[in-house]
Design a protein around this motif. Sequence first.
Motif, mmCIF file in Angstrom:
data_model
loop_
_atom_site.group_PDB
_atom_site.id
_atom_site.type_symbol
_atom_site.label_atom_id
_atom_site.label_comp_id
_atom_site.label_asym_id
_atom_site.label_seq_id
_atom_site.Cartn_x
_atom_site.Cartn_y
_atom_site.Cartn_z
ATOM 1 N N LYS A 165 72.311 73.113 -36.836
ATOM 2 C CA LYS A 165 73.043 72.090 -36.078
ATOM 3 C C LYS A 165 72.673 72.107 -34.590
ATOM 4 O O LYS A 165 72.455 71.054 -33.989
ATOM 5 N N TYR A 166 72.601 73.291 -34.013
ATOM 6 C CA TYR A 166 72.465 73.391 -32.558
ATOM 7 C C TYR A 166 71.046 73.727 -32.100
ATOM 8 O O TYR A 166 70.781 73.722 -30.895
ATOM 9 N N GLN A 167 70.147 74.033 -33.017
ATOM 10 C CA GLN A 167 68.778 74.440 -32.684
ATOM 11 C C GLN A 167 68.819 75.555 -31.624
ATOM 12 O O GLN A 167 69.452 76.553 -31.842
ATOM 13 N N ASN A 168 68.164 75.369 -30.485
ATOM 14 C CA ASN A 168 68.114 76.428 -29.472
ATOM 15 C C ASN A 168 69.278 76.357 -28.484
ATOM 16 O O ASN A 168 69.312 77.117 -27.506
ATOM 17 N N ARG A 169 70.253 75.492 -28.739
ATOM 18 C CA ARG A 169 71.350 75.290 -27.790
ATOM 19 C C ARG A 169 72.492 76.273 -28.094
ATOM 20 O O ARG A 169 73.580 75.886 -28.507
ATOM 21 N N ARG A 170 72.213 77.537 -27.868
ATOM 22 C CA ARG A 170 73.203 78.565 -28.200
ATOM 23 C C ARG A 170 74.507 78.358 -27.432
ATOM 24 O O ARG A 170 75.587 78.563 -27.984
ATOM 25 N N LEU A 171 74.419 77.969 -26.178
ATOM 26 C CA LEU A 171 75.639 77.798 -25.388
ATOM 27 C C LEU A 171 76.537 76.707 -25.966
ATOM 28 O O LEU A 171 77.766 76.850 -25.967
ATOM 29 N N ASP A 172 75.944 75.635 -26.468
ATOM 30 C CA ASP A 172 76.751 74.586 -27.108
ATOM 31 C C ASP A 172 77.490 75.138 -28.321
ATOM 32 O O ASP A 172 78.671 74.827 -28.547
ATOM 33 N N TYR A 173 76.797 75.944 -29.095
ATOM 34 C CA TYR A 173 77.419 76.588 -30.263
ATOM 35 C C TYR A 173 78.560 77.510 -29.824
ATOM 36 O O TYR A 173 79.657 77.485 -30.391
ATOM 37 N N ILE A 174 78.302 78.321 -28.806
ATOM 38 C CA ILE A 174 79.315 79.258 -28.325
ATOM 39 C C ILE A 174 80.558 78.515 -27.855
ATOM 40 O O ILE A 174 81.694 78.881 -28.200
ATOM 41 N N ARG A 175 80.372 77.451 -27.103
ATOM 42 C CA ARG A 175 81.523 76.695 -26.587
ATOM 43 C C ARG A 175 82.263 75.958 -27.695
ATOM 44 O O ARG A 175 83.478 75.752 -27.595
ATOM 45 N N SER A 176 81.551 75.581 -28.751
ATOM 46 C CA SER A 176 82.213 74.917 -29.876
ATOM 47 C C SER A 176 83.154 75.866 -30.606
ATOM 48 O O SER A 176 84.099 75.437 -31.274
ATOM 49 N N PHE A 177 82.912 77.173 -30.453
ATOM 50 C CA PHE A 177 83.701 78.187 -31.148
ATOM 51 C C PHE A 177 85.186 78.093 -30.815
ATOM 52 O O PHE A 177 86.044 78.332 -31.666
ATOM 53 N N TRP A 178 85.495 77.706 -29.582
ATOM 54 C CA TRP A 178 86.909 77.640 -29.185
ATOM 55 C C TRP A 178 87.688 76.608 -29.994
ATOM 56 O O TRP A 178 88.919 76.688 -30.077
ATOM 57 N N ASN A 179 86.999 75.675 -30.609
ATOM 58 C CA ASN A 179 87.664 74.665 -31.431
ATOM 59 C C ASN A 179 88.007 75.159 -32.828
ATOM 60 O O ASN A 179 88.748 74.483 -33.559
ATOM 61 N N VAL A 180 87.462 76.312 -33.205
ATOM 62 C CA VAL A 180 87.671 76.806 -34.575
ATOM 63 C C VAL A 180 88.165 78.252 -34.620
ATOM 64 O O VAL A 180 88.125 78.887 -35.664
ATOM 65 N N VAL A 181 88.634 78.781 -33.492
ATOM 66 C CA VAL A 181 89.167 80.144 -33.504
ATOM 67 C C VAL A 181 90.522 80.156 -34.211
ATOM 68 O O VAL A 181 91.419 79.376 -33.877
ATOM 69 N N ASN A 182 90.653 81.050 -35.151
ATOM 70 C CA ASN A 182 91.915 81.229 -35.865
ATOM 71 C C ASN A 182 92.783 82.207 -35.062
ATOM 72 O O ASN A 182 92.804 83.410 -35.319
ATOM 73 N N TRP A 183 93.493 81.662 -34.088
ATOM 74 C CA TRP A 183 94.292 82.520 -33.207
ATOM 75 C C TRP A 183 95.401 83.239 -33.963
ATOM 76 O O TRP A 183 95.852 84.307 -33.536
ATOM 77 N N ASP A 184 95.848 82.690 -35.079
ATOM 78 C CA ASP A 184 96.862 83.374 -35.889
ATOM 79 C C ASP A 184 96.319 84.693 -36.436
ATOM 80 O O ASP A 184 97.008 85.712 -36.449
ATOM 81 N N GLU A 185 95.065 84.680 -36.894
ATOM 82 C CA GLU A 185 94.426 85.897 -37.398
ATOM 83 C C GLU A 185 94.172 86.883 -36.262
ATOM 84 O O GLU A 185 94.376 88.097 -36.430
ATOM 85 N N VAL A 186 93.712 86.382 -35.127
ATOM 86 C CA VAL A 186 93.462 87.262 -33.981
ATOM 87 C C VAL A 186 94.767 87.942 -33.550
ATOM 88 O O VAL A 186 94.799 89.137 -33.251
ATOM 89 N N TYR A 187 95.835 87.168 -33.537
ATOM 90 C CA TYR A 187 97.147 87.706 -33.191
ATOM 91 C C TYR A 187 97.565 88.805 -34.170
ATOM 92 O O TYR A 187 98.088 89.860 -33.768
ATOM 93 N N ALA A 188 97.326 88.569 -35.457
ATOM 94 C CA ALA A 188 97.671 89.560 -36.482
ATOM 95 C C ALA A 188 96.882 90.853 -36.264
ATOM 96 O O ALA A 188 97.431 91.961 -36.361
ATOM 97 N N GLN A 189 95.573 90.731 -35.974
ATOM 98 C CA GLN A 189 94.752 91.911 -35.727
ATOM 99 C C GLN A 189 95.178 92.621 -34.450
ATOM 100 O O GLN A 189 95.213 93.855 -34.381
ATOM 101 N N PHE A 190 95.517 91.853 -33.435
ATOM 102 C CA PHE A 190 95.968 92.400 -32.148
ATOM 103 C C PHE A 190 97.205 93.270 -32.345
ATOM 104 O O PHE A 190 97.334 94.341 -31.736
ATOM 105 N N ASN A 191 98.115 92.852 -33.199
ATOM 106 C CA ASN A 191 99.347 93.592 -33.420
ATOM 107 C C ASN A 191 99.204 94.712 -34.440
ATOM 108 O O ASN A 191 100.080 95.576 -34.529
ATOM 109 N N GLN A 192 98.085 94.705 -35.165
ATOM 110 C CA GLN A 192 97.868 95.711 -36.201
ATOM 111 C C GLN A 192 97.345 97.016 -35.614
ATOM 112 O O GLN A 192 97.574 98.086 -36.182
ATOM 113 N N VAL A 193 96.616 96.923 -34.502
ATOM 114 C CA VAL A 193 95.971 98.118 -33.933
ATOM 115 C C VAL A 193 96.559 98.479 -32.581
ATOM 116 O O VAL A 193 97.222 97.692 -31.957
#
Length: 205
Positions: free
Chosen positions: A177-205
């Motif tokens: 999808k992004y070819q050599n545009r790694r930064l575009d891919y990285i910035r797109s990540f914020w649209n698909v972060v599962n913050w509920d899972e991150v929160y669960a992991q944050f509280n687990q450790v």
Amino acid sequence: MSFILPSLTYSYDALEPFLDEKTMKIHHTKHHQAYIDNANAALIDLPEFSNLPVIELIKKLNHLPNHKKTILRNNAGGHINHSLFWKYLKKNTILQGSLKDAIEYNFSSISSFKEHFEKTAISRFGSGWVWLIKHNNILSIVSTANQDNPLMGIDISGTNGYPILGLDVWEHAYYLKYQNRRLDYIRSFWNVVNWDEVYAQFNQV
């Protein structure tokens, strides 16, 4: 006990347009499956290690025979990293609560956190991962090469801590999808972060 490919809790097109269906399917069924197959093959003649959960196996790499250490570092590492990665993905979740407070405390602001994460990801030369880790109740952003994971310990991965969020920056994760545009891919990540899972992991450790 053989490692098996974990099922996704969403369809391959669920993260469109940010992560495309074709990449997700190849990434999951081909790349992740290959790590599992290679790790299982390497463990056949290691009964004292073959029954360990992968998260425990990667903590014991220094106890492996030398001729098995690299292949299991790469392939058991690839298995745990991807198993975590799929859980970190989901659209339309919200960063909030004590996790948001902790990120703001450790990085001054959410925007500063994202900027640091993006800079670390774009600076990874070649293939690897960028992680948000928790260690001694402190959050930090680190990068590991290839399929290394912070749980492998500082003498192997160069860092130490429990990953609560991670982004795959191997080209196979984004190139269709992004070819050599790694930064575009990285910035797109914020649209698909599962913050509920991150929160669960944050509280687990």
